[in-house]
Design a protein around this motif. Structure first.
Motif, PDB file in Angstrom:
ATOM      1  N   ALA A 168      -4.917  -2.111   3.242  1.00  0.00           N
ATOM      2  CA  ALA A 168      -5.931  -3.046   2.852  1.00  0.00           C
ATOM      3  C   ALA A 168      -4.942  -4.157   2.263  1.00  0.00           C
ATOM      4  O   ALA A 168      -5.414  -5.253   2.248  1.00  0.00           O
ATOM      5  CB  ALA A 168      -6.326  -2.442   1.341  1.00  0.00           C
ATOM      6  N   SER A 186      -3.834   4.161   2.993  1.00  0.00           N
ATOM      7  CA  SER A 186      -5.003   3.053   2.592  1.00  0.00           C
ATOM      8  C   SER A 186      -4.670   1.750   1.935  1.00  0.00           C
ATOM      9  O   SER A 186      -5.259   0.832   2.375  1.00  0.00           O
ATOM     10  CB  SER A 186      -6.063   3.932   1.969  1.00  0.00           C
ATOM     11  OG  SER A 186      -5.697   4.164   0.672  1.00  0.00           O
ATOM     12  N   LYS A 187      -3.891   1.996   1.102  1.00  0.00           N
ATOM     13  CA  LYS A 187      -3.467   0.742   0.282  1.00  0.00           C
ATOM     14  C   LYS A 187      -2.739  -0.275   1.190  1.00  0.00           C
ATOM     15  O   LYS A 187      -2.821  -1.518   1.068  1.00  0.00           O
ATOM     16  CB  LYS A 187      -2.913   0.881  -0.826  1.00  0.00           C
ATOM     17  CG  LYS A 187      -3.828   1.518  -2.035  1.00  0.00           C
ATOM     18  CD  LYS A 187      -3.027   2.061  -3.172  1.00  0.00           C
ATOM     19  CE  LYS A 187      -4.240   2.606  -4.398  1.00  0.00           C
ATOM     20  NZ  LYS A 187      -3.617   2.888  -5.750  1.00  0.00           N
TER      21      LYS A 187
END
Length: 370
Positions: free
Chosen positions: A199, A195-196
């Motif tokens: 992002a 997820s990072k």
């Protein structure tokens, strides 16, 4: 290709020879033949003072294990090396420097060796340094490391403060110095990695997340290379001699940098580490080192103050291999036989007979160049 990366080969049981379980690590550095490498021994210390790295990065002090490092001349960190706990770490790929106030990939190798008493412990220490002291920019520093001890081999990939680690389950690995080595499968990673990464714009969220594709732009198989010789396969058939032959079969184009081979034996047996300390492994001599309380290595593998080369590198650069090659190869073979015999007959703690093992071999080699 980074000059600090290296073609790396590791063989695990049951392919390694001997009744004792062994892991055999081999690495050829990359870069031009002018690239000067030092081999230095640093004994254990209890130093708790803050360490200031060349970049200005400050690292909290801690006791360190004795280490032997294969390092670019003048650098603090290393491309590969081993410690007194039979932990061996090598860079297979490196890109970027980390920048001012941050750790470099070379720094990570040395820090992991100084502070890790096992491969798993070294991974713990390294990922803490990555999260605290690597740049936030995922493109400022990329590195692929191989971390070994007598019972396990790990791959660690770093991209800025992102990281993933995978324990090797195969009986051998062969890695080119061309990129990251972990894809969709890994055992540990930085928090909320996928997820990072999404992002940060490194991954579009489609399909399975792959560390090497997200941060390197290539699949992990891009860094897998073929074995140049002696591909492991037969149980109990791969030993020190086969690793030497494998590294030398790579050839001279592109040139190889300084090489290291480590035989990591379990069950209370002594580990032995072999270094050329010179480029062009096909025309270099492996010298052995075993950790002892009074270990010494030759000053000829270290650059003297005010100089730019080690004496060994300078003499090796002017070698007449056609005249001395067969004699030096015979010297290496004899040394290998004697060391292997000693290790088969002695177990447990190293004794003072081994204190100047590498020193004696370096000085014997130098006599052939003068």
């Amino acid at each position: 290709m980074s000059s600090n990366g290296g073609e790396t080969f590791v063989v695990l049981p049951p392919c390694t020879e001997s009744d004792r379980k062994q892991i055999i690590f081999g690495r050829n550095g990359t870069g031009s033949t002018d690239h000067v490498t030092e081999v230095v021994y640093l004994p254990a210390t209890d130093n708790s003072e803050t360490i200031t790295l060349p970049s200005g990065c400050e690292i909290e002090g801690a006791a360190s294990f004795g280490v032997i490092l294969n390092k670019p001349a003048g650098s603090w960190g290393a491309e590969s090396g081993s410690n007194e706990k039979a932990v061996t770490i090598g860079l297979s790929y490196s890109e970027g420097t980390g920048g001012e106030g941050k750790v470099s990939s070379l720094d990570l190798v040395r820090l992991g060796l100084e502070r890790g008493d096992s491969a798993s412990s070294a991974i713990d220490k390294l990922v803490a340094f990555v999260e605290q002291h690597c740049p936030e920019d995922r493109n400022a520093l990329k590195a692929a490391l191989v971390v070994c001890d007598p019972s396990a081999v790990w791959l660690l990939n770093v991209a800025g403060q992102f990281w993933a680690a995978k324990q090797v389950q195969d009986s051998s690995i062969a890695l080119a110095a061309t990129g990251l080595t972990i894809g969709t499968a890994f055992d540990r990673s930085s928090d909320e990695l996928a997820s990072k990464a999404q992002a940060a714009g490194a991954w579009d969220g489609a399909g399975d997340f792959s560390f090497s594709e997200a941060f390197g732009g290539t699949p992990d198989t891009a860094a897998i290379r073929s074995w140049p010789a002696n591909e492991p396969g037969v149980e109990g058939a791969f030993g020190l001699k086969q690793m030497f032959e494998c590294l030398r079969a790579v050839g001279a184009d592109p040139p190889t940098g300084s090489s290291q081979v480590s035989v990591l034996s379990g069950e209370g047996q002594l580990a032995c580490h072999w270094f050329t300390a010179t480029p062009q492994v096909g025309e270099s001599v492996f010298k052995p080192f075993i950790f002892t309380a009074g270990a010494k290595i030759s000053p000829l593998t270290r650059v003297p103050d005010g100089e730019t080369q080690t004496l060994l590198h300078r003499l090796h650069s002017n070698r007449k291999w056609e005249l001395v090659g067969s004699l030096l190869s015979s010297l290496e073979a004899t040394c290998m036989d004697e060391v292997n015999r000693f290790l088969s007959e002695h177990s447990g703690e190293a004794n003072q007979e081994l204190d100047e093992l590498m020193k004696d071999c370096v000085e014997a080699e130098v006599k052939f160049y003068r």
